[in-house]
Design a protein around this motif. Structure first.
Motif, PDB file in Angstrom:
ATOM      1  N   GLY A  29      39.201  20.974 -17.284  1.00 29.63           N
ATOM      2  CA  GLY A  29      38.286  20.265 -16.405  1.00 29.63           C
ATOM      3  C   GLY A  29      38.250  20.778 -14.984  1.00 29.63           C
ATOM      4  N   LYS A  30      38.913  21.910 -14.711  1.00 27.26           N
ATOM      5  CA  LYS A  30      38.997  22.412 -13.340  1.00 27.26           C
ATOM      6  C   LYS A  30      37.919  23.437 -13.006  1.00 27.26           C
ATOM      7  CE  LYS A  30      43.950  21.504 -13.057  1.00 27.26           C
ATOM      8  NZ  LYS A  30      45.309  22.071 -12.870  1.00 27.26           N
ATOM      9  N   VAL A  31      37.150  23.836 -13.997  1.00 31.17           N
ATOM     10  CA  VAL A  31      36.078  24.800 -13.796  1.00 31.17           C
ATOM     11  C   VAL A  31      34.865  24.365 -14.610  1.00 31.17           C
ATOM     12  CG1 VAL A  31      35.306  27.180 -14.153  1.00 31.17           C
ATOM     13  CG2 VAL A  31      37.626  26.742 -13.367  1.00 31.17           C
ATOM     14  N   SER A 187      35.925  15.565 -33.192  1.00 30.78           N
ATOM     15  CA  SER A 187      37.152  14.916 -32.735  1.00 30.78           C
ATOM     16  C   SER A 187      38.235  15.981 -32.674  1.00 30.78           C
ATOM     17  CB  SER A 187      37.548  13.796 -33.704  1.00 30.78           C
ATOM     18  OG  SER A 187      37.701  14.290 -35.033  1.00 30.78           O
ATOM     19  N   GLY A 188      39.299  15.703 -31.944  1.00 36.44           N
ATOM     20  CA  GLY A 188      40.331  16.708 -31.724  1.00 36.44           C
ATOM     21  C   GLY A 188      40.953  17.254 -32.986  1.00 36.44           C
ATOM     22  N   ASP A 189      41.076  16.414 -34.017  1.00 39.48           N
ATOM     23  CA  ASP A 189      41.681  16.855 -35.274  1.00 39.48           C
ATOM     24  C   ASP A 189      40.663  17.429 -36.248  1.00 39.48           C
ATOM     25  OD1 ASP A 189      40.308  14.586 -36.009  1.00 39.48           O
ATOM     26  OD2 ASP A 189      42.059  13.489 -36.740  1.00 39.48           O
ATOM     27  N   LEU A 232      33.321  14.401 -26.158  1.00 39.39           N
ATOM     28  CA  LEU A 232      34.357  13.409 -26.412  1.00 39.39           C
ATOM     29  C   LEU A 232      35.446  13.467 -25.352  1.00 39.39           C
ATOM     30  CD1 LEU A 232      33.088  13.957 -29.369  1.00 39.39           C
ATOM     31  CD2 LEU A 232      35.212  12.949 -30.190  1.00 39.39           C
ATOM     32  N   THR A 233      36.114  12.334 -25.153  1.00 40.53           N
ATOM     33  CA  THR A 233      37.295  12.320 -24.296  1.00 40.53           C
ATOM     34  C   THR A 233      38.426  13.054 -25.016  1.00 40.53           C
ATOM     35  OG1 THR A 233      37.893  10.167 -25.236  1.00 40.53           O
ATOM     36  CG2 THR A 233      36.685  10.159 -23.152  1.00 40.53           C
ATOM     37  N   SER A 234      39.481  13.386 -24.282  1.00 36.40           N
ATOM     38  CA  SER A 234      40.569  14.197 -24.834  1.00 36.40           C
ATOM     39  C   SER A 234      41.287  13.511 -25.993  1.00 36.40           C
ATOM     40  CB  SER A 234      41.572  14.556 -23.730  1.00 36.40           C
ATOM     41  OG  SER A 234      42.091  13.385 -23.130  1.00 36.40           O
ATOM     42  N   PRO A 276      39.617  16.385 -19.202  1.00 35.73           N
ATOM     43  CA  PRO A 276      40.703  15.634 -19.836  1.00 35.73           C
ATOM     44  C   PRO A 276      41.698  15.024 -18.863  1.00 35.73           C
ATOM     45  CG  PRO A 276      41.040  17.985 -20.093  1.00 35.73           C
ATOM     46  CD  PRO A 276      39.674  17.813 -19.519  1.00 35.73           C
ATOM     47  N   ASP A 277      41.857  15.632 -17.676  1.00 37.45           N
ATOM     48  CA  ASP A 277      42.857  15.114 -16.743  1.00 37.45           C
ATOM     49  C   ASP A 277      42.349  13.895 -15.973  1.00 37.45           C
ATOM     50  OD1 ASP A 277      41.014  16.709 -15.475  1.00 37.45           O
ATOM     51  OD2 ASP A 277      42.455  17.699 -14.154  1.00 37.45           O
TER      52      ASP A 277
END
Length: 303
Positions: A29-31, A187-189, A232-234, A276-277
């Motif tokens: 999320g930094k770039v 989703s993450g999985d 999606l959120t993390s 995500p942060d």
């Protein structure tokens, strides 16, 4: 459907001078990378400033490798070239060429393969040799493509359906979702594929479909008019969907598919990413020169 409450908690706008209908955020999320009238711009979302610009002539799609060390940019007037950047040096390390215009791309987890989505075909190109090693007929005019995490399957958004292409054996299967699928996020999985449904073909009502990639079961919720992008959120508990016709961003519970809130956005919200942060949501615009920054966790969210 029960009307969802409106919320107003945009915390800022990052000016981009030109409209930016394509937006991509690095996993930390930094770039943020955006397409601004042919310019690829790298943005520091915290400082709200450009840190790098590259003129690509015309940019169609963006993708990052799994570990975010390579950035893939579909560009050129013909939409058939892909510039591969080292994200640390901002230097082009590969220039790939496809036989026909691309509508979207996906990248293998190791960054060695690019899957180019053309008109009725998916090309698998070896990045090192710049050679197409396989092509898969998928028919029709597809909208978007996504690679299922840790799997050899490509999910392709089409009118009225999601196609699943097994890149090991080339087999196809299809799932009807009741509308035109624009973009897909997992989703993450990798268990669920969330599909933004454009409502132009279904009485003007759009929505979100959730496809269980293991069982093939589909659940859906209707809202908006032309949902296009999904993120999606993390923790994969919340889905955000941008609607380019109603100019809104919807917050949806990933489990119940209930629309929790809706947020007014810039005109024609395009591109969508969640940091995500911080949990901030970033959205570009097809008409406005800027990136909207939304804090869903703001205490002032509900009004």
């Amino acid at each position: 459907m029960k009307k969802s409450p409106k919320s107003s908690n945009f915390v800022g706008k990052i000016p981009t001078i030109a409209p930016c209908p394509i937006l991509l955020a690095r996993q930390d999320g930094k770039v943020i990378y955006v397409n601004a009238s042919g310019d690829l711009r790298k943005i520091d979302p915290v400082a709200g400033v450009f840190v790098w610009t590259w003129n690509g002539g015309r940019i169609r799609a963006l993708a990052l490798s799994k570990y975010h060390d390579l950035l893939f940019v579909v560009h050129s007037v013909e939409d058939n070239q892909v510039a591969v950047f080292d994200v640390n040096t901002q230097e082009i390390v590969h220039e790939l060429v496809f036989d026909q215009p691309l509508r979207d791309i996906a990248v293998s987890e190791d960054g060695r393969r690019v899957y180019g989505l053309g008109f009725g075909v998916v090309y698998e190109l070896d990045v090192g040799t710049n050679m197409v090693v396989k092509s898969y007929g998928v028919g029709g005019v597809p909208n978007g493509i996504a690679l299922k995490p840790s799997a050899a399957e490509l999910y392709i958004g089409k009118d009225q359906a999601v196609q699943v292409l097994n890149i090991n054996d080339g087999t196809l299967r299809s799932y009807g979702v009741g509308g035109s699928v624009k973009r897909i996020a997992f989703s993450g999985d990798g268990r669920y594929a969330f599909c933004a449904i454009d409502g132009r073909l279904v009485e003007g009502v759009g929505g979100l479909a959730r496809l269980d990639t293991t069982t093939g079961n589909i659940d859906a919720v209707k809202f908006g008019q032309r949902p296009t992008f999904v993120a999606l959120t993390s923790d994969s508990s919340t889905v955000f969907v941008s609607d380019e016709r109603s100019n809104k961003i919807y917050e949806v519970d990933a489990g119940s598919l209930q629309v929790r809130r809706e947020f007014d956005s810039l005109l024609e919200p395009a591109g969508l990413a969640v940091a995500p942060d911080t949990g901030f949501v970033y959205s570009g615009s097809g008409l406005y020169g800027g990136v909207l920054v939304l804090d869903p966790n703001s205490a002032s969210a509900n009004r």
